[in-house]
Design an enzyme around this catalytic site. Structure first.
Site, short mmCIF file in Angstrom:
data_model
loop_
_atom_site.label_atom_id
_atom_site.label_comp_id
_atom_site.label_asym_id
_atom_site.label_seq_id
_atom_site.Cartn_x
_atom_site.Cartn_y
_atom_site.Cartn_z
N SER A 78 36.33 -26.45 -14.39
CA SER A 78 34.38 -25.78 -13.88
C SER A 78 33.75 -26.23 -12.98
O SER A 78 34.57 -27.52 -12.42
CB SER A 78 33.74 -25.90 -15.38
OG SER A 78 32.02 -26.10 -14.83
N GLY A 79 33.77 -25.19 -11.96
CA GLY A 79 33.85 -25.49 -11.24
C GLY A 79 34.58 -25.41 -9.66
O GLY A 79 34.89 -25.71 -8.59
N THR B 117 35.33 -18.05 -10.87
CA THR B 117 34.28 -16.55 -10.95
C THR B 117 34.76 -16.51 -9.33
O THR B 117 34.56 -15.18 -9.41
CB THR B 117 33.59 -16.73 -11.66
OG1 THR B 117 33.32 -17.89 -12.67
CG2 THR B 117 32.19 -16.07 -11.27
N ASN C 8 29.15 -27.24 -12.47
CA ASN C 8 28.83 -26.27 -11.76
C ASN C 8 27.53 -25.46 -11.60
O ASN C 8 26.87 -24.97 -12.89
CB ASN C 8 29.97 -25.02 -12.18
CG ASN C 8 29.48 -23.61 -11.11
OD1 ASN C 8 29.24 -23.51 -10.48
ND2 ASN C 8 30.63 -23.20 -11.69
N SER D 180 28.07 -21.84 -13.77
CA SER D 180 28.94 -21.37 -14.02
C SER D 180 28.87 -20.70 -15.62
O SER D 180 27.67 -20.26 -15.95
CB SER D 180 27.91 -23.15 -15.21
OG SER D 180 30.28 -23.48 -16.18
N SER D 181 30.02 -19.92 -15.07
CA SER D 181 30.54 -19.19 -16.36
C SER D 181 30.13 -19.40 -18.51
O SER D 181 31.09 -20.39 -18.21
CB SER D 181 31.70 -18.64 -16.96
OG SER D 181 31.94 -18.51 -15.10
N GLY E 48 36.10 -22.77 -17.24
CA GLY E 48 36.95 -23.75 -17.25
C GLY E 48 36.59 -24.54 -17.82
O GLY E 48 35.59 -24.87 -18.65
N GLU F 88 36.25 -28.25 -18.95
CA GLU F 88 34.66 -29.13 -18.99
C GLU F 88 34.99 -30.44 -20.30
O GLU F 88 35.11 -30.34 -21.14
CB GLU F 88 33.48 -28.38 -19.06
CG GLU F 88 33.03 -27.74 -20.49
CD GLU F 88 32.15 -26.98 -20.54
OE1 GLU F 88 32.05 -26.22 -19.17
OE2 GLU F 88 31.75 -26.24 -21.45
P1 ATP Z 1 33.12 -22.39 -14.39
O1 ATP Z 1 33.74 -23.05 -14.66
O2 ATP Z 1 32.12 -22.88 -14.40
O3 ATP Z 1 32.62 -20.76 -14.23
P2 ATP Z 1 34.66 -21.14 -11.46
O4 ATP Z 1 35.45 -22.20 -11.74
O5 ATP Z 1 33.96 -19.54 -12.22
O6 ATP Z 1 33.22 -22.65 -12.81
P3 ATP Z 1 32.84 -20.63 -9.55
O7 ATP Z 1 31.18 -20.82 -10.40
O8 ATP Z 1 33.91 -19.45 -9.35
O9 ATP Z 1 33.95 -21.93 -10.33
O10 ATP Z 1 32.95 -21.86 -8.05
C1 ATP Z 1 31.52 -22.33 -7.86
C2 ATP Z 1 30.81 -22.54 -6.56
O11 ATP Z 1 31.94 -23.03 -5.48
C3 ATP Z 1 30.25 -21.11 -6.49
O12 ATP Z 1 29.64 -21.28 -6.52
C4 ATP Z 1 29.96 -21.55 -4.68
O13 ATP Z 1 29.27 -22.36 -4.47
C5 ATP Z 1 31.53 -22.22 -4.42
N1 ATP Z 1 32.96 -21.48 -4.27
C6 ATP Z 1 34.15 -21.15 -4.93
N2 ATP Z 1 34.50 -20.53 -4.37
C7 ATP Z 1 34.57 -20.13 -3.58
C8 ATP Z 1 35.03 -19.50 -2.46
N3 ATP Z 1 36.25 -19.06 -1.93
N4 ATP Z 1 34.08 -19.21 -0.81
C9 ATP Z 1 33.10 -20.30 -1.16
N5 ATP Z 1 32.54 -21.31 -1.60
C10 ATP Z 1 33.85 -20.67 -2.67
MG MG Z 2 33.17 -19.52 -13.70
#
Ligand code: ATP
Ligand code: MG
Length: 694
Positions: free
Chosen positions: A102-103, A107, A154, A157-158, A383, A385
């Site tokens: 997660s994070g 996404t 996060n 977070s999804s 992800g 967690e």
């Molecule tokens: P979860 O499993 O909780 O959904 P996740 O893996 O989908 O987590 P994201 O929501 O994609 O995580 O990323 C968390 C945060 O990190 C985003 O809101 C953004 O602020 C930052 N981030 C992630 N990837 C990038 C990127 N390629 N460029 C800039 N910022 C990013």
């Molecule tokens: Mg996500």
């Protein structure tokens, strides 16, 4: 094989020494130098930069468009392009599996891929394709508003799993799509852990809508006024609720939501807020609803009668022996019912939104797609967690991540090695941890945790969570990946009798059994279903078709939440296995969302459990490139006089062998039964150069 960008090493296959420390060091060097992508062959490792960068602009898109992976520095665009090329040129359905905790940036990665694909397609500017692209991109903001939330890991977070198919026509332009959603963490509607928030949409509505809308929904702006969101109201996030409300409304318009549909969505959200403020008390053993104005507001927004709502909240109808009786709720039952209602309405709304999104992007002309269509599917799921308190939802989310890791093992580690054997190429096996044993622990029939939970749920007598835990302890006592306080009284981590521990591939997680049974059973009193079916709002009524059923008709016991989830995971994996897979492995550099902190230990842990080292070893001990003889010839036959302009006899394998011998590449390759295997990238560069020098 990536062209180098001078900061660290762009493809781990080229590291001088393959150890976890060297892998982490290379990621760190690159992270500090602003390089967030690194390859392992065709697998893209991505480190969350936690800052906005300019690496996704039009210049970058042009640089990667139509190029081969090895021609440019590592970038997720190159993977997206490879996926698109594979789909278009080979006519194969492809999928991109994005994994990481997660994070870690899954996404974001999925959105970057979709934007890239949108940017490089429809060069002739067809209106219908523009419409589809626009919807594909804008649907994200709607799905995130209703399916994402701030957690302690996060800010965005999804809280649902998303699998998106994009359909392409024979020219490689997107013509439609379909979203499949997986288990939404609906318990968040009524309860959030400290520091967390409810789903974004609640705060978006309260912060973003006009005074007039607010009045219409009988709301005040302050989230602290509503029990379901008051906990999250003070938790600062990097998110702009006000701006996002506008974005979501615009996206709804783009997707063709009618004003009535949009209004119904917000009515339901507001209705849930009011419902959370309905409280109960006992007066001489009589159940009293305390907050009647909240009750009336809820009823109005759901277009149902207040009286009926009040009845459904205070008692339930039971049918026994062909007779129908009323049974008044206890205080606990009434509170349970109210919360179950809020969760169920939210879940149905979410499902409705997903199907509404699908209505606007489903491919219109099915035959055309069947004839020419190929798919790119993008999987972006919650992800792995670990929270302070882990419940049924974390259990499902972490099981889902086990399944994806298993898929990775099957496709990348196992099949790769099997391919060498199949092709008759000498090969030294590489050991890796196979997490099938943990998947079994959860999903096996009769013996797995889900089966044990189901058995407990079937029991007619009074089964408590503690009894369930006892049953698990009994059946799983010898399992290497399971333990509990009863089984291991000396385990300091297990503080309470209600806890059990699963050794996941990504780390140990301690779950609290309290609530597992209820969440697995997922009971919603029939009365609520009938009540909402009677709603005067036809959109709401249609969300509850089973409300039409006669009370006396005995219904089959519905599948439990755990079993439904397991079945959907098994179907998902089967689906992914039928496609050509590409992987993005996301890594979270630190726990503090900082663009400058690289926490070696945390990254080390992720590199280990993601199996990156094994991935590199398999890839490296093997070959950087392999291709079927016919396809190889198609690309390189023009560089040899033996194969061009005329092919001088023999089969494709003979042709390739002669070509490679003539060019002095033979020492670097192995000839399998159906494919040529090339060991070093230099050979590939040289072949490409010979081709472009012609
Ligand atoms: P979860 O499993 O909780 O959904 P996740 O893996 O989908 O987590 P994201 O929501 O994609 O995580 O990323 C968390 C945060 O990190 C985003 O809101 C953004 O602020 C930052 N981030 C992630 N990837 C990038 C990127 N390629 N460029 C800039 N910022 C990013
Ligand atoms: Mg996500």
């Amino acid at each position: 094989m990536a062209s180098q960008d001078d900061i660290g090493i762009g493809d781990f296959v080229l590291l001088d020494e393959i150890t976890v420390d060297r892998v982490v060091e290379n990621l760190k060097t690159r992270f500090n130098g602003g390089k967030i992508y690194t390859y392992i062959g065709e697998v893209c490792v991505s480190v969350n930069p936690y800052r906005s960068t300019n690496i996704y602009d039009a210049d970058h898109i042009n640089k990667y468009k139509g190029r081969e992976l090895f021609e440019n520095p590592p970038h997720i665009f190159a993977i997206a392009d490879a996926v698109h090329k594979e789909m278009k040129q080979q006519g194969r359905d492809t999928c991109i599996v994005i994994s990481g905790e997660s994070g870690s940036g899954k996404t974001e990665a999925s959105k970057i891929i979709m934007k890239y694909i949108a940017a490089v397609t429809n060069l002739s500017g067809q209106q219908e394709i523009e419409r589809v692209k626009n919807i594909l991109i804008q649907s994200n903001s709607i799905l995130e508003a209703f399916g994402n939330a701030k957690t302690n890991r996060n800010d965005n977070s999804s809280r649902f799993g998303k699998y998106m198919d994009i359909n392409f026509d024979f020219k490689g332009d997107p013509v439609g799509g379909h979203v499949t959603n997986y288990l939404l963490e609906k318990s968040r509607v009524v309860y959030q852990q400290r520091g967390e928030r409810n789903f974004h949409c609640f705060y978006q509505l309260l912060n973003g809508c006009s005074e007039a809308e607010l009045n219409k929904l009988r709301l005040v702006r302050d989230p602290a006024a509503y029990y379901f969101v008051s906990n999250g109201s003070n938790n600062k996030t990097s998110i702009s609720d006000r701006g996002d409300y506008k974005t979501v409304c615009t996206a709804m318009t783009t997707l063709g939501f009618s004003p009535n549909e949009t209004q119904t969505v917000w009515n339901i959200i507001a209705g849930i807020l009011h419902l959370g403020n309905v409280t109960f008390r006992l007066d001489d053993d009589k159940l009293i609803i305390e907050n009647n104005s909240a009750l009336n507001d809820t009823a109005k927004l759901f277009s149902i009668s207040s009286k009926d709502l009040s009845t459904a909240l205070s008692q339930r109808v039971i049918a026994a022996g062909g007779e129908v009786m009323q049974k008044t709720h206890t205080l606990i039952e009434a509170e349970y019912g109210r919360d179950a209602l809020a969760k169920a309405i939210y879940e149905r709304l979410f499902t409705w939104i997903v199907s509404r999104v699908n209505d606007s992007i489903n491919v219109n002309d099915n035959n055309k797609i069947k004839r020419y269509g190929t798919l790119i599917s993008v999987l972006d799921i919650y992800g792995f967690e670990i929270f302070d308190m882990n419940s049924f939802e974390q259990f499902c989310i972490n099981y889902c991540n086990e399944k994806l890791q298993q898929l990775f093992i099957e496709l990348v580690l196992k099949q790769e090695q099997e391919e060498y054997q199949k092709e008759g190429i000498a090969w030294q096996n590489i050991e890796y941890f196979n997490n099938q044993i943990i998947c079994d622990l959860v999903e096996q029939s009769h013996k797995g945790i889900i089966a044990i939970m189901d058995e407990a749920c079937l029991n007619v007598g009074k089964v408590t969570d503690e009894i369930l835990l006892n049953a698990m302890d009994k059946k799983l006592a010898d399992h290497k990946h399971y333990s509990s306080r009863q089984l291991k009284p000396m385990d300091k981590e297990l503080e309470h009798r209600t806890q059990f521990k699963v050794k996941h591939y990504a780390g140990d997680v301690i779950y609290n059994i309290n609530g597992f049974l209820d969440k697995n059973k997922d009971t919603l009193f029939q009365d609520f279903k009938r009540l909402l079916y009677k709603s005067n709002n036809s959109i709401i009524s249609k969300m509850w078709p089973e409300g039409a059923q006669n009370i006396l008709k005995t219904t089959k016991r519905p599948l439990t939440a755990g079993t439904l989830f397991r079945n959907s995971m098994i179907a998902l994996v089967k689906n992914l296995t039928s496609k050509e897979p590409f992987y993005v492995r996301c890594i979270k550099p630190n726990e503090v969302k900082s663009p400058v902190v690289f926490d070696d230990e945390r990254v080390n842990h992720q590199v280990r459990y993601l199996g990156l080292l094994e991935n590199i070893l398999v890839r490296r001990a093997g070959f950087v490139y392999r291709q079927r003889y016919d396809r190889f010839l198609k690309r390189y036959k023009m560089i040899s006089q033996y194969t061009w302009p005329n092919f001088r006899g023999g089969n494709d394998k003979d042709g390739v062998r002669t070509l490679m011998e003539e060019k002095n590449f033979s020492n670097d390759v192995k000839y399998g039964h159906t494919k040529i295997f090339i060991r070093s990238p230099q050979t590939l560069f040289a072949l490409e150069k010979a081709r472009s020098d012609l």
